[in-house]
Design a protein around this motif. Structure first.
Motif, PDB file in Angstrom:
ATOM      1  N   VAL A  41       1.104  -1.211   0.018  1.00  0.00           N
ATOM      2  CA  VAL A  41       0.070   0.084   0.060  1.00  0.00           C
ATOM      3  C   VAL A  41       0.789   1.140   0.088  1.00  0.00           C
ATOM      4  CG1 VAL A  41      -1.677   1.393   1.049  1.00  0.00           C
ATOM      5  CG2 VAL A  41      -1.797  -1.053   1.320  1.00  0.00           C
ATOM      6  N   TYR A  42       0.454   2.231  -0.839  1.00  0.00           N
ATOM      7  CA  TYR A  42       1.302   3.536  -0.777  1.00  0.00           C
ATOM      8  C   TYR A  42       0.321   4.606  -0.341  1.00  0.00           C
ATOM      9  CZ  TYR A  42       3.816   7.465  -2.436  1.00  0.00           C
ATOM     10  OH  TYR A  42       4.641   8.732  -2.229  1.00  0.00           O
ATOM     11  N   ASP A  43       0.287   5.065   0.791  1.00  0.00           N
ATOM     12  CA  ASP A  43      -0.500   6.317   1.203  1.00  0.00           C
ATOM     13  C   ASP A  43       0.417   7.413   1.946  1.00  0.00           C
ATOM     14  OD1 ASP A  43      -2.845   7.604   1.943  1.00  0.00           O
ATOM     15  OD2 ASP A  43      -2.833   6.628   3.952  1.00  0.00           O
ATOM     16  N   ASP A  44       0.105   8.567   1.412  1.00  0.00           N
ATOM     17  CA  ASP A  44       0.742   9.763   1.861  1.00  0.00           C
ATOM     18  C   ASP A  44       2.224   9.765   2.150  1.00  0.00           C
ATOM     19  OD1 ASP A  44       0.541  12.304   2.869  1.00  0.00           O
ATOM     20  OD2 ASP A  44       0.439  11.595   4.955  1.00  0.00           O
ATOM     21  N   GLY A  45       3.021   9.261   1.019  1.00  0.00           N
ATOM     22  CA  GLY A  45       4.256   8.975   0.607  1.00  0.00           C
ATOM     23  C   GLY A  45       5.012   7.884   1.472  1.00  0.00           C
ATOM     24  N   VAL A  46       4.095   7.205   2.163  1.00  0.00           N
ATOM     25  CA  VAL A  46       4.665   5.798   2.881  1.00  0.00           C
ATOM     26  C   VAL A  46       4.195   4.698   2.298  1.00  0.00           C
ATOM     27  CG1 VAL A  46       4.641   4.839   5.233  1.00  0.00           C
ATOM     28  CG2 VAL A  46       4.643   7.274   4.877  1.00  0.00           C
ATOM     29  N   PHE A  47       5.203   3.886   1.943  1.00  0.00           N
ATOM     30  CA  PHE A  47       4.793   2.247   1.640  1.00  0.00           C
ATOM     31  C   PHE A  47       4.749   1.356   2.920  1.00  0.00           C
ATOM     32  CE2 PHE A  47       7.392   3.633  -2.213  1.00  0.00           C
ATOM     33  CZ  PHE A  47       6.338   3.327  -3.102  1.00  0.00           C
ATOM     34  N   SER A  48       3.754   0.640   2.647  1.00  0.00           N
ATOM     35  CA  SER A  48       3.669  -0.341   3.911  1.00  0.00           C
ATOM     36  C   SER A  48       2.794  -1.717   3.338  1.00  0.00           C
ATOM     37  CB  SER A  48       2.558   0.098   4.917  1.00  0.00           C
ATOM     38  OG  SER A  48       1.382   0.549   4.463  1.00  0.00           O
ATOM     39  N   PRO A  49       3.292  -2.767   3.955  1.00  0.00           N
ATOM     40  CA  PRO A  49       2.599  -4.049   3.453  1.00  0.00           C
ATOM     41  C   PRO A  49       1.129  -4.157   3.715  1.00  0.00           C
ATOM     42  CG  PRO A  49       3.832  -4.549   5.593  1.00  0.00           C
ATOM     43  CD  PRO A  49       4.239  -3.025   5.024  1.00  0.00           C
ATOM     44  N   PRO A  50       0.480  -4.998   2.725  1.00  0.00           N
ATOM     45  CA  PRO A  50      -0.829  -5.222   3.005  1.00  0.00           C
ATOM     46  C   PRO A  50      -1.338  -5.762   4.279  1.00  0.00           C
ATOM     47  CG  PRO A  50      -0.236  -6.771   1.367  1.00  0.00           C
ATOM     48  CD  PRO A  50       0.861  -5.718   1.909  1.00  0.00           C
ATOM     49  N   SER A  51      -2.589  -5.362   4.704  1.00  0.00           N
ATOM     50  CA  SER A  51      -2.924  -6.192   6.059  1.00  0.00           C
ATOM     51  C   SER A  51      -3.075  -7.828   5.471  1.00  0.00           C
ATOM     52  CB  SER A  51      -4.122  -5.685   6.401  1.00  0.00           C
ATOM     53  OG  SER A  51      -4.154  -4.266   6.679  1.00  0.00           O
ATOM     54  N   PRO A  52      -2.575  -8.585   6.301  1.00  0.00           N
ATOM     55  CA  PRO A  52      -2.788  -9.978   6.027  1.00  0.00           C
ATOM     56  C   PRO A  52      -4.410 -10.197   5.848  1.00  0.00           C
ATOM     57  CG  PRO A  52      -2.146  -9.822   8.518  1.00  0.00           C
ATOM     58  CD  PRO A  52      -2.157  -8.388   7.744  1.00  0.00           C
ATOM     59  N   THR A  53      -4.830 -11.236   4.959  1.00  0.00           N
ATOM     60  CA  THR A  53      -6.102 -11.727   4.731  1.00  0.00           C
ATOM     61  C   THR A  53      -6.218 -12.747   5.891  1.00  0.00           C
ATOM     62  OG1 THR A  53      -5.541 -11.430   2.421  1.00  0.00           O
ATOM     63  CG2 THR A  53      -7.538 -12.815   3.065  1.00  0.00           C
ATOM     64  N   PRO A  54      -7.492 -12.399   6.664  1.00  0.00           N
ATOM     65  CA  PRO A  54      -8.010 -13.494   7.550  1.00  0.00           C
ATOM     66  C   PRO A  54      -7.752 -14.631   7.095  1.00  0.00           C
ATOM     67  CG  PRO A  54      -9.419 -11.785   7.428  1.00  0.00           C
ATOM     68  CD  PRO A  54      -8.346 -11.484   6.661  1.00  0.00           C
ATOM     69  N   GLY A  55      -7.826 -15.760   7.664  1.00  0.00           N
ATOM     70  CA  GLY A  55      -7.906 -17.237   7.487  1.00  0.00           C
ATOM     71  C   GLY A  55      -9.741 -17.506   7.573  1.00  0.00           C
ATOM     72  N   PRO A  56      -9.910 -18.621   7.150  1.00  0.00           N
ATOM     73  CA  PRO A  56     -11.369 -19.173   6.857  1.00  0.00           C
ATOM     74  C   PRO A  56     -11.994 -19.129   8.579  1.00  0.00           C
ATOM     75  CG  PRO A  56      -9.835 -20.881   6.670  1.00  0.00           C
ATOM     76  CD  PRO A  56      -9.003 -19.723   6.596  1.00  0.00           C
ATOM     77  N   VAL A  57     -13.188 -18.890   8.558  1.00  0.00           N
ATOM     78  CA  VAL A  57     -13.934 -18.947   9.797  1.00  0.00           C
ATOM     79  C   VAL A  57     -14.409 -20.226  10.046  1.00  0.00           C
ATOM     80  CG1 VAL A  57     -16.016 -18.007  11.016  1.00  0.00           C
ATOM     81  CG2 VAL A  57     -15.037 -16.491   9.422  1.00  0.00           C
ATOM     82  N   PRO A  58     -14.026 -21.045  11.109  1.00  0.00           N
ATOM     83  CA  PRO A  58     -14.379 -22.071  11.637  1.00  0.00           C
ATOM     84  C   PRO A  58     -16.007 -22.309  11.554  1.00  0.00           C
ATOM     85  CG  PRO A  58     -12.733 -21.425  13.007  1.00  0.00           C
ATOM     86  CD  PRO A  58     -13.062 -20.146  12.068  1.00  0.00           C
ATOM     87  N   ALA A  59     -16.359 -23.069  10.971  1.00  0.00           N
ATOM     88  CA  ALA A  59     -17.998 -23.507  11.201  1.00  0.00           C
ATOM     89  C   ALA A  59     -18.403 -23.872  12.390  1.00  0.00           C
ATOM     90  CB  ALA A  59     -18.524 -24.442  10.045  1.00  0.00           C
ATOM     91  N   VAL A  60     -17.455 -24.607  13.089  1.00  0.00           N
ATOM     92  CA  VAL A  60     -17.707 -25.264  14.450  1.00  0.00           C
ATOM     93  C   VAL A  60     -16.486 -25.206  15.151  1.00  0.00           C
ATOM     94  CG1 VAL A  60     -18.648 -27.382  15.659  1.00  0.00           C
ATOM     95  CG2 VAL A  60     -19.604 -26.712  13.336  1.00  0.00           C
ATOM     96  N   VAL A  61     -16.742 -24.877  16.541  1.00  0.00           N
ATOM     97  CA  VAL A  61     -15.560 -24.766  17.531  1.00  0.00           C
ATOM     98  C   VAL A  61     -16.218 -25.694  18.885  1.00  0.00           C
ATOM     99  CG1 VAL A  61     -14.461 -22.799  16.997  1.00  0.00           C
ATOM    100  CG2 VAL A  61     -16.334 -22.507  18.584  1.00  0.00           C
TER     101      VAL A  61
END
Length: 150
Positions: A41-61
């Motif tokens: 991501v490039y924002d206001d003159g700064v580069f940063s890594p993208p936010s990690p994509t969340p994993g799948p949501v467990p159907a059952v715990v």
């Protein structure tokens, strides 16, 4: 080696060596010392890594995972989580939700919370708790992800 990053809509979409072409029609070129990568991501003159994509949501715990995650998230106390798993005691925050249900739904909800060995993400009681606690769908998904990792 310094590089130019092609930035479109705030994301690095390509990288060009600094001694390469210095213009592309319609693209923003930003010189960098070689740290940014495609997808950053490039924002206001700064580069940063993208936010990690969340994993799948467990159907059952499991009930242990469920109550443990509630305690970690400060939705119930650790003592309430232990009592729920050991003896089926219903934590106060969940009892408040059960008490607010229409009369015919209270007993089944009480049986479920006090005796379930697993909790399903798509159960209507999970949605009732979400609404009663003012939680977003994403927050509940994150709670189930947390629980699934315990």
């Amino acid at each position: 080696m310094p590089r130019y990053h092609v930035v479109e809509a705030g994301r690095v979409v390509n990288t060009i060596l600094a001694d390469g072409p210095n213009s592309l029609p319609g693209a923003l070129l930003v010189l960098d010392n070689g740290t940014a990568e495609i997808g950053w991501v490039y924002d206001d003159g700064v580069f940063s890594p993208p936010s990690p994509t969340p994993g799948p949501v467990p159907a059952v715990v499991s009930d242990r995972q469920f109550f443990h995650a509630l305690a970690i998230s400060s939705l119930i106390t650790e003592a309430e989580a232990l009592a729920a798993v050991r003896t089926g005691d219903i934590p106060t925050a969940l009892q408040v939700v059960i008490d607010a249900l229409p009369e015919p739904e209270r007993f089944p909800a009480t049986m479920l919370v006090s005796g379930a060995v697993e909790f399903r993400r798509d159960h209507l009681l999970v949605e009732a708790v979400r609404l009663a606690r003012g939680m977003t769908v994403s927050e509940v998904d994150d709670l189930f992800r947390l629980a699934g990792g315990l």
